[in-house]
Design a protein around this motif. Sequence first.
Motif, short mmCIF file in Angstrom:
data_model
loop_
_atom_site.label_atom_id
_atom_site.label_comp_id
_atom_site.label_asym_id
_atom_site.label_seq_id
_atom_site.Cartn_x
_atom_site.Cartn_y
_atom_site.Cartn_z
N ASP A 60 0.86 -1.19 0.00
CA ASP A 60 0.00 0.00 0.00
C ASP A 60 0.89 1.24 0.00
O ASP A 60 1.13 1.86 1.04
N LYS A 61 1.37 1.62 -1.17
CA LYS A 61 2.35 2.71 -1.29
C LYS A 61 1.77 4.07 -0.88
O LYS A 61 2.46 4.88 -0.27
N ASP A 62 0.50 4.32 -1.22
CA ASP A 62 -0.07 5.62 -0.89
C ASP A 62 -0.72 5.67 0.50
O ASP A 62 -1.29 6.67 0.90
N ARG A 63 -0.65 4.58 1.24
CA ARG A 63 -1.11 4.47 2.62
C ARG A 63 -2.58 4.89 2.80
O ARG A 63 -2.94 5.50 3.79
N ASN A 64 -3.42 4.52 1.83
CA ASN A 64 -4.83 4.85 1.96
C ASN A 64 -5.67 3.66 2.44
O ASN A 64 -6.89 3.76 2.55
N GLY A 65 -5.05 2.51 2.71
CA GLY A 65 -5.76 1.35 3.24
C GLY A 65 -6.39 0.48 2.17
O GLY A 65 -7.08 -0.48 2.49
N THR A 66 -6.17 0.80 0.91
CA THR A 66 -6.68 -0.01 -0.20
C THR A 66 -5.56 -0.28 -1.18
O THR A 66 -4.56 0.45 -1.22
N LEU A 67 -5.74 -1.33 -1.98
CA LEU A 67 -4.73 -1.68 -2.97
C LEU A 67 -5.30 -1.53 -4.37
O LEU A 67 -6.38 -2.06 -4.66
#
Length: 154
Positions: A119-126
Amino acid sequence: MWRYFVGAAGALCMTLAGMFLYRGLAAPEAEAIPRPPVATHGAAPSPSPLPEIVPQATEKTLEEKRFDRYDRDHDEIVTREEYLRSRRTSFARLDTNRDGKLSFEEWAITTTTRYADADKDRNGTLTRAEFAATRTRSSRPRPTPSCRCASDDD
């Protein structure tokens, strides 16, 4: 009705073929004929380069090896503590906060870490691209086909 006769004849042929193959594979091996001693006229017999009796290496069975792995103090008895030692080691490795209990997060630490790393953008979704990073890599590379089939127009 003729199908039953053909089937029975086929089964009989297969049975006979199996018996012939089995007898051919299970035939006893011919014993080697010992070489006669070399006669030397008037000379002292030379010592044999190999000893008469060759010691055989003993091979432990799989169960003996497994027993020895569990019997840590080599007293020929496996105690309950010795038997559960490998499980305790695995449990201790997973119990990261050392409270004696495994939470779901501790049990799934590898998967949780893999998800967090993907999760590179750390938004909790892939996204699809991030999800592709969670794919496990095989330790063995897959074989690629080496032959090329001729095209139909050739």
